[in-house]
Design a protein around this motif. Sequence first.
Motif, short mmCIF file in Angstrom:
data_model
loop_
_atom_site.label_atom_id
_atom_site.label_comp_id
_atom_site.label_asym_id
_atom_site.label_seq_id
_atom_site.Cartn_x
_atom_site.Cartn_y
_atom_site.Cartn_z
N ASN A 63 -75.48 64.07 -53.52
CA ASN A 63 -75.25 64.02 -52.07
C ASN A 63 -73.76 64.08 -51.74
O ASN A 63 -73.36 64.69 -50.74
CB ASN A 63 -75.88 62.75 -51.49
CG ASN A 63 -77.38 62.91 -51.26
OD1 ASN A 63 -77.82 63.91 -50.71
ND2 ASN A 63 -78.17 61.93 -51.70
N LYS A 64 -72.91 63.47 -52.58
CA LYS A 64 -71.47 63.59 -52.38
C LYS A 64 -71.03 65.06 -52.50
O LYS A 64 -70.23 65.56 -51.70
CB LYS A 64 -70.71 62.76 -53.43
CG LYS A 64 -70.72 61.27 -53.19
CD LYS A 64 -69.87 60.56 -54.26
CE LYS A 64 -69.81 59.07 -54.03
NZ LYS A 64 -68.97 58.39 -55.06
N SER A 65 -71.56 65.74 -53.51
CA SER A 65 -71.23 67.15 -53.71
C SER A 65 -71.72 68.00 -52.54
O SER A 65 -71.00 68.87 -52.04
CB SER A 65 -71.86 67.64 -55.02
OG SER A 65 -71.59 69.00 -55.24
N LEU A 66 -72.95 67.73 -52.08
CA LEU A 66 -73.52 68.49 -50.95
C LEU A 66 -72.68 68.34 -49.69
O LEU A 66 -72.43 69.32 -48.97
CB LEU A 66 -74.96 68.04 -50.70
CG LEU A 66 -75.64 68.62 -49.45
CD1 LEU A 66 -75.75 70.14 -49.56
CD2 LEU A 66 -77.02 68.01 -49.26
N VAL A 122 -74.36 75.24 -51.50
CA VAL A 122 -75.25 74.35 -50.74
C VAL A 122 -76.68 74.52 -51.24
O VAL A 122 -77.42 73.55 -51.43
CB VAL A 122 -75.17 74.66 -49.23
CG1 VAL A 122 -76.31 73.97 -48.47
CG2 VAL A 122 -73.83 74.20 -48.66
N ALA A 123 -77.09 75.79 -51.48
CA ALA A 123 -78.43 76.04 -52.02
C ALA A 123 -78.59 75.37 -53.38
O ALA A 123 -79.64 74.80 -53.69
CB ALA A 123 -78.66 77.55 -52.14
N GLU A 124 -77.55 75.43 -54.20
CA GLU A 124 -77.59 74.77 -55.50
C GLU A 124 -77.78 73.26 -55.35
O GLU A 124 -78.57 72.64 -56.08
CB GLU A 124 -76.30 75.05 -56.28
CG GLU A 124 -76.26 74.41 -57.66
CD GLU A 124 -74.90 74.55 -58.33
OE1 GLU A 124 -74.81 75.30 -59.30
OE2 GLU A 124 -73.94 73.89 -57.86
N SER A 125 -77.09 72.65 -54.37
CA SER A 125 -77.23 71.21 -54.14
C SER A 125 -78.64 70.85 -53.68
O SER A 125 -79.22 69.85 -54.11
CB SER A 125 -76.20 70.74 -53.11
OG SER A 125 -74.89 70.81 -53.64
N TYR A 126 -79.20 71.68 -52.77
CA TYR A 126 -80.59 71.45 -52.35
C TYR A 126 -81.51 71.45 -53.56
O TYR A 126 -82.41 70.63 -53.69
CB TYR A 126 -81.04 72.54 -51.38
CG TYR A 126 -80.46 72.44 -49.98
CD1 TYR A 126 -80.11 71.21 -49.43
CD2 TYR A 126 -80.28 73.58 -49.20
CE1 TYR A 126 -79.58 71.12 -48.14
CE2 TYR A 126 -79.76 73.51 -47.92
CZ TYR A 126 -79.40 72.28 -47.39
OH TYR A 126 -78.89 72.20 -46.13
N ASN A 127 -81.30 72.44 -54.43
CA ASN A 127 -82.12 72.57 -55.63
C ASN A 127 -82.00 71.32 -56.51
O ASN A 127 -83.00 70.78 -57.01
CB ASN A 127 -81.68 73.80 -56.42
CG ASN A 127 -82.48 74.00 -57.70
OD1 ASN A 127 -83.56 74.56 -57.68
ND2 ASN A 127 -81.92 73.56 -58.81
N ASN A 128 -80.77 70.84 -56.71
CA ASN A 128 -80.54 69.68 -57.57
C ASN A 128 -81.17 68.41 -56.99
O ASN A 128 -81.78 67.62 -57.71
CB ASN A 128 -79.05 69.48 -57.78
CG ASN A 128 -78.42 70.63 -58.56
OD1 ASN A 128 -79.11 71.34 -59.28
ND2 ASN A 128 -77.13 70.83 -58.41
N ILE A 129 -81.01 68.21 -55.68
CA ILE A 129 -81.59 67.03 -55.04
C ILE A 129 -83.12 67.09 -55.11
O ILE A 129 -83.79 66.08 -55.36
CB ILE A 129 -81.10 66.92 -53.58
CG1 ILE A 129 -79.59 66.62 -53.57
CG2 ILE A 129 -81.85 65.82 -52.83
CD1 ILE A 129 -78.95 66.73 -52.20
N GLY A 130 -83.67 68.31 -54.90
CA GLY A 130 -85.11 68.47 -55.03
C GLY A 130 -85.60 68.09 -56.42
O GLY A 130 -86.68 67.50 -56.58
#
Length: 749
Positions: free
Chosen positions: A236-239, A251-259
């Motif tokens: 979430n810090k990275s996003l 941003v898409a990568e962060s969504y993927n990681n959080i998912g």
Amino acid sequence: MKYFKTIIYILSIYICICCDFSFAQNLDSVKAVLKNAKHDTVRCQALFFLSENADDNEWPAFNDQLGELAQLNLKTEKQGTYLFNFYTACLAAYYNNKGYFIRENNNPDQALYYYFKSLRYYKIVDDKYGMAGCYGNIGSVYSGQGNLKLGLDFQLMALKLRMELKDSSGIALNLNNIGHSYSNMGNYTQSINCHLLSLKIKEALGEKRGISASYNHLAGIYADLKEFDKALEYYNKSLAIREELGLVKLVAESYNNIGSIYYDLGLNDKSTQYHKKALDLRLKLDDKYGVASSYHNLGSLSMREGKMDEALNYYEMSLAIRREIQDNDGVAFSLNSIGSVYLEKKEYKKALQFCEEAYEMSKKMSYVSIVMNTTKKLSTIYESLNQHSKSLEMYKTHILMRDSLTNENTRKAALKSQFQVEYDLKERDMKLKSDLELKLIRQKNEADQQRKNIVIICSIIGLVIVGIFSMFLFNSLRENKRANTIITQQKMEVEESRKEILDSINYARRIQYALLAGDKLLSTHLHDYFVFFQPKSVVSGDFYWACNTPEGFIYITADCTGHGVPGAFMSLLNISKLNQAINENKIYRPDLILNTVRTEIINALNPEGSSELSRDGMDAVLCKIDFKTLKLQYASANNTFYIIRNNNVIYCKPDKMPVGVGQDNSILFTFNEIQLQKGDVIYTFSDGFADQFGGPKGKKFKYKQLCELLLSVSNESMSVQKAKIEASFKNWQGMLEQVDDVCVIGIRV
């Protein structure tokens, strides 16, 4: 006139010094400089800036112009001069940018080719900054292809150079990449330490994008260690930083990681929500790597919910894309997951097929987590198929991998390093260290400002010099204007003629390449292969051609008489005669094919009434492989080839006569047959590689050294083999001209 050239040279150097300062204003001003520049040094400076800073739809064209201009000037500059070094550095930058562009378009092997060319030119001018960048880029490509050890070696070489240069930003970047490599290899302690050091440097420099990357990688490590709350915090810090900077792909990568974290926490609805958000962005960006990842994750969610057919569909879409972009570790993941679906469906033979392939790939890449998961499934599959000894063997391997990943010492070291991530500014030693780092950075900034002030002063002095020289130049320019007009007109005529010739040759190249064996044909009928094809000119006298027949797969590696345009004409004639013999006359035996083609070639080149005997033709190896019986039939005209089996070389000798007019055209080609074994690698090649001059003494490469090279790489994956063979050729060639067309083909049975 000599005095005039000296003035121009001085002004060029002056403008180059000032460019670094003035170009920083805006892109439009640099484009204006490029349009109005009279000298190539200024044009190159402008093109370099634009290739580094223009939009994605513009910079590749500027970079291509930079490469063309640098190559053109290097033809006339003497080695060791200022201008030679200047244009060499420009050419190195062009190749590096070209490699980046091709890598972004999912062609890692071609990207390696350009990165190695860039490295060679940076070494010529001893540009350590450029060399470090190339080492890092090469390492990233190898890591992306799954060759983690080789990727790490290149990253460490880059780090060593950047530490010598005291390049803080570059050191942080390399530490980040090295940490990622260690993580993939299961060495979490080393990985976290590298990311910690990288994060500290980035925070001191205020590099928000780099800080975001460090948060992201640290979160990934905590996710691997099942510290999901900590992983979610850092993702979430990275996003937040990526959304602030408008970095859509990241941003898409962060969504993927959080998912993925929500998936691990069992929160399926939240996981699906984030993975679909990531997929939507990646589809808009045409990010194939990301789309494949999103499909895979959605497949895992479907499988968890018992939707096996839906899961299989997602996994197969992911696998198809990953094979296309040569994402080897991703391919291993997808194969493992498809095997899981078939295991759940109790279709054990299909499950075995996919899990075995995943195991072999992950074992070669030292990918511990996939080996652990795959061996567990294989143990269950073998048990279900009543192969108990294999089941036990796989289970033992699974336990070994599991213990290495969950080792308590590794876990404690990682948790201990967590406190370093959140290092406490109240601790006196840490505060003193941070203050020292900030002081060094301020000193560096002050030095940069002094440099800019010096540049401004030089600019003012330069303007005065320009004013003085302008008076002398005016008379010379007026006298030369009329002569330049005539020269310009003649140059335009020559350029137009040259363009027409090049257009014709390039059109011939498209025709020739259309007739060669295409990737679709080869990948359909060959399990594992590579083709290293590098013509000396635009068109080639070497060619490779293939077709599938009822009796097996036929392919030929050939070297026609001559190279360039004459060689290309011969290659087209030979391909047409091969097609006629095999596909029209249904001749499938290798020796009979070469006999027929030889007769047709002689008749075509020596019609009745011709006064001179044409001895044009080709040297060739023609092979037919029956993959069911593993039998290889071949006939060879002047070209030997090798089969490597269990690190031993089998030499396949040729007939000492060409496919064309020889000493005795009544002698027929010999029919040969060899029983192949699983894992054999067949290497066919023309003489261009062995005949290339280079190395420290400028001698030929020779067949003995070629054989040793092929033997040394034969156990690698075919993509790595191609990269190493190509790199060996380039390193041997050095600055010397390529002497002949080069073609090397490797096929693993």
